[in-house]
Structures are given as C-alpha cells and as structure tokens.
Write a protein that holds these residues in place. Sequence first.
Motif, PDB file in Angstrom:
ATOM      1  N   GLN A  60     -26.958 -21.533  31.959  1.00  0.00           N
ATOM      2  CA  GLN A  60     -26.306 -21.545  30.648  1.00  0.00           C
ATOM      3  C   GLN A  60     -27.118 -20.665  29.711  1.00  0.00           C
ATOM      4  OE1 GLN A  60     -27.576 -24.680  28.243  1.00  0.00           O
ATOM      5  NE2 GLN A  60     -27.209 -23.174  26.633  1.00  0.00           N
ATOM      6  N   GLY A  61     -26.521 -19.581  29.268  1.00  0.00           N
ATOM      7  CA  GLY A  61     -27.254 -18.647  28.415  1.00  0.00           C
ATOM      8  C   GLY A  61     -27.563 -19.231  27.044  1.00  0.00           C
ATOM      9  N   GLY A  62     -28.573 -18.676  26.396  1.00  0.00           N
ATOM     10  CA  GLY A  62     -28.910 -19.079  25.043  1.00  0.00           C
ATOM     11  C   GLY A  62     -27.820 -18.659  24.072  1.00  0.00           C
TER      12      GLY A  62
ATOM     13  N   GLY B  87     -23.130  -7.370  31.475  1.00  0.00           N
ATOM     14  CA  GLY B  87     -22.140  -6.307  31.464  1.00  0.00           C
ATOM     15  C   GLY B  87     -21.425  -6.159  30.131  1.00  0.00           C
ATOM     16  N   PHE B  88     -20.670  -5.085  30.017  1.00  0.00           N
ATOM     17  CA  PHE B  88     -19.953  -4.720  28.793  1.00  0.00           C
ATOM     18  C   PHE B  88     -18.955  -5.792  28.361  1.00  0.00           C
ATOM     19  CE2 PHE B  88     -16.470  -2.049  26.817  1.00  0.00           C
ATOM     20  CZ  PHE B  88     -17.155  -1.787  25.642  1.00  0.00           C
ATOM     21  N   GLU B  89     -18.538  -6.649  29.288  1.00  0.00           N
ATOM     22  CA  GLU B  89     -17.553  -7.686  28.980  1.00  0.00           C
ATOM     23  C   GLU B  89     -18.119  -8.810  28.119  1.00  0.00           C
ATOM     24  OE1 GLU B  89     -17.199  -6.677  33.465  1.00  0.00           O
ATOM     25  OE2 GLU B  89     -18.771  -6.848  31.940  1.00  0.00           O
ATOM     26  N   CYS B  90     -19.436  -8.891  28.038  1.00  0.00           N
ATOM     27  CA  CYS B  90     -20.097 -10.071  27.485  1.00  0.00           C
ATOM     28  C   CYS B  90     -19.811 -10.290  26.008  1.00  0.00           C
ATOM     29  CB  CYS B  90     -21.609  -9.975  27.690  1.00  0.00           C
ATOM     30  SG  CYS B  90     -22.419  -8.757  26.633  1.00  0.00           S
TER      31      CYS B  90
ATOM     32  N   PRO C 290     -34.917 -10.970  41.772  1.00  0.00           N
ATOM     33  CA  PRO C 290     -33.537 -11.468  41.745  1.00  0.00           C
ATOM     34  C   PRO C 290     -32.915 -11.331  40.359  1.00  0.00           C
ATOM     35  CG  PRO C 290     -35.089 -13.296  41.798  1.00  0.00           C
ATOM     36  CD  PRO C 290     -35.904 -12.048  41.996  1.00  0.00           C
ATOM     37  N   PHE C 291     -31.587 -11.274  40.333  1.00  0.00           N
ATOM     38  CA  PHE C 291     -30.889 -11.193  39.056  1.00  0.00           C
ATOM     39  C   PHE C 291     -29.619 -12.026  39.103  1.00  0.00           C
ATOM     40  CE2 PHE C 291     -29.122  -7.767  41.590  1.00  0.00           C
ATOM     41  CZ  PHE C 291     -27.770  -7.745  41.270  1.00  0.00           C
ATOM     42  N   VAL C 292     -29.159 -12.432  37.924  1.00  0.00           N
ATOM     43  CA  VAL C 292     -27.880 -13.120  37.802  1.00  0.00           C
ATOM     44  C   VAL C 292     -26.920 -12.240  37.022  1.00  0.00           C
ATOM     45  CG1 VAL C 292     -28.889 -15.429  37.916  1.00  0.00           C
ATOM     46  CG2 VAL C 292     -28.565 -14.349  35.684  1.00  0.00           C
ATOM     47  N   ALA C 293     -25.635 -12.462  37.231  1.00  0.00           N
ATOM     48  CA  ALA C 293     -24.598 -11.733  36.513  1.00  0.00           C
ATOM     49  C   ALA C 293     -24.279 -12.455  35.216  1.00  0.00           C
ATOM     50  CB  ALA C 293     -23.349 -11.625  37.377  1.00  0.00           C
ATOM     51  N   SER C 294     -24.201 -11.708  34.142  1.00  0.00           N
ATOM     52  CA  SER C 294     -23.870 -12.270  32.835  1.00  0.00           C
ATOM     53  C   SER C 294     -22.793 -11.403  32.194  1.00  0.00           C
ATOM     54  CB  SER C 294     -25.125 -12.309  31.959  1.00  0.00           C
ATOM     55  OG  SER C 294     -24.867 -12.919  30.721  1.00  0.00           O
ATOM     56  N   GLY C 295     -21.837 -12.043  31.549  1.00  0.00           N
ATOM     57  CA  GLY C 295     -20.724 -11.304  30.962  1.00  0.00           C
ATOM     58  C   GLY C 295     -19.513 -11.357  31.866  1.00  0.00           C
TER      59      GLY C 295
ATOM     60  N   MET D 219     -23.482 -18.167  32.298  1.00  0.00           N
ATOM     61  CA  MET D 219     -22.270 -18.353  31.500  1.00  0.00           C
ATOM     62  C   MET D 219     -22.632 -18.745  30.072  1.00  0.00           C
ATOM     63  SD  MET D 219     -19.387 -20.115  33.960  1.00  0.00           S
ATOM     64  CE  MET D 219     -20.079 -21.765  33.851  1.00  0.00           C
ATOM     65  N   GLY D 220     -21.983 -18.099  29.117  1.00  0.00           N
ATOM     66  CA  GLY D 220     -22.174 -18.440  27.720  1.00  0.00           C
ATOM     67  C   GLY D 220     -20.898 -18.991  27.125  1.00  0.00           C
ATOM     68  N   THR D 221     -19.949 -18.092  26.848  1.00  0.00           N
ATOM     69  CA  THR D 221     -18.695 -18.479  26.206  1.00  0.00           C
ATOM     70  C   THR D 221     -18.026 -19.644  26.933  1.00  0.00           C
ATOM     71  OG1 THR D 221     -18.381 -16.187  25.448  1.00  0.00           O
ATOM     72  CG2 THR D 221     -16.458 -17.624  25.436  1.00  0.00           C
TER      73      THR D 221
END
Length: 336
Positions: free
Chosen positions: A17-19, A143-146, A171-176, A197-199
């Motif tokens: 869960q993003g800040g 990504g640009f969608e975020c 390692p990385f996670v996908a955001s946006g 995930m944020g929104t």
Amino acid sequence: MKTAITELFGIQHPIIQGGMHYVGFAEMAAAVSNAGGLGIITGLTQRTPELLAKEIARCRDMTDKPFGVNLTFLPSFTAPPYPEYIAAIKEGGVKAVETAGRSPEQYMPALKAAGIKVIHKCTSVRHSLKAEKIGCDAVSVDGFECGGHPGEDDIPNMILLPRAADELKIPFVASGGMADARSLVAALSMGAAGMNMGTRFIATKEAPVHANVKQALVDATELDTALVMRALRNTERVLKNKAVDQLLEIEREKGASLKIEDIHEQVAGVYPKVMVDGDMEAGAWSCGMVVGLIHDIPTVKELIDRIMTEAEQIIRKRLTGFLDSEVANATARAVA
C-alpha cells in the motif's frame, strides 16, 4: 505466493500500500498488513516526528504484522526535520521505509544503520538505477498511469516495467495502474516481484477518508483524471473537478509564465478538505487512471484475498490453459 518482495519484507502477499497524504494513517496500514500485504503510514501527514511516533504506536496496537512508513523528500528549502522522523521510525521498530520525491541518498546511512529496508519510488529507469546504486533494497517503478507525480518522461508501465527488468538487479514492484489480479499477474510477467496500490486502497471500507471520496472513485472512469502543473515540471495526475477545471484554465492563460503562486488556491491545503471534510470540489488531489477499474468498496481483506485468488486462477487456468491446448493440439496432429 512467494516473490523477492514477500521475502524482503516478510509479508504473505506481494502487495504494498503506497504512501498517500491524509490516507496512510494507522488504520489503513494495519488493515493492509493484517490482510497479508505491506501497509504504509504516510510520515509527513503527521506534522511532527512526535506525532509520527504516536501513529506508529497506534499501528502497533492494531497489527503484529510488518508495516512501513513513507517518507517523501521535499526540496531543501521546505525540508521537514527528516533525521527526527527517521529516529521516530527507528525507535518505533519499523523495518521498512518507502521513500519518494527527491533522492534519499543523504539519509541512507541512518536508515541502513537502523536495519531498515528501503524501497524508493521512481518514475524512470535511470532514477531506479540510481536508487540501486545508493543502496536501496528495492524500487517501486511508477508508470505514467499513476496518481500523483508521474515524472516528466510519460512512459507507461507496459514499457517501463520490462525496461526496469532489463536493467535492475534489485527487486521492484509495479506502481501506477494497479487494481486487481490482472494487474498483479501482468506486473509479474513483466519482471516485477509485486505491485504497489494507492488509489485502489482508498476505495475500501477501512480507508480513513470521507465516504464522498470513496463514492467519487467508484463513479469515475479512466477518462476522469487530468495532468496539472506540467509547465512547472511538477506534473501531477489528479481527479477532475471544478477546481481542477479552474487550474487548467489558469495554466492555459499563463502558459510558460505559470508560477506556483498562480494556482495556490487550487493546490494548497486541499487534502484535509477533501479526505476529512468530503469536499470533492476543494482542489486538486491525486488520483490514478486506475480509477476506471474501481467498481466497489470492499474491506481490505476482501480486496487482497480476491486479488490473490483470481491471480492464481489466471496463472493456473487461463495462462497454462493456452499451453495445455497447444500440447493437446500437437498430440492430435501427431495421432492423425
């Protein structure tokens, strides 16, 4: 599901869960962590390090699972007392920090000395590589969608994630654009070890925001966000409303001469009015294009359980089904 991210943070599911300003309170973080993800308290929503320490303690009362704190690093002329915030995180026993904004390089020694795992949010491969170089344990590739600040490169995740996989060793996670099982499986297929995930988490029963905010997310479509502050090279994706319409009109009038003072009314002090008071026209507030995939307001556990169950179904049935059908067809051709 085990990935490098679940192993790194000691969590059950590869979901973070993003800040989020005025969303990432103890209630939100604890709900995500209790459901098997990594919940995040938004550090700077707490106006002082002392208040952050109290929020961490509140979260400890709500969960015995790992959770983290987000620290967004702002320009030096507006910098909060970051060493004190880091001390509160350390003393609270928190072992994960999501950093965002400017590079956390000058604070990395203190974070690492405290045994804290750092995941830095980046909107480009070059920034991700810098995060890796300065010792970050993982990266959140945005990504640009975020919602919020997508950077200035305008690269969507279908390109950005594979590029990150090509270049990164950590390692990385996908955001946006992350909202459901399809998001998670797609992110994994492109090299990510999980998703942020944020929104989507705002539209949950436990999210400590006004009901008007949650309903606005359910009612909106993928066409209902706008990019603002491009002329200031501080681009932000926000949900459209009357204040955003006014902001965009000011930007059209001012053009390249736009200054932050010109849009102060539309961007300053907005979050308490929106998230607490439920005034959906108060100003510009961050929201991702993923809003088009939000159709309900489940509990956090219902949401995460649904994602993980459906992700397994997609992987085991739909994707392997393509291969199984090819094997069956090949066998039939051989018999014929």
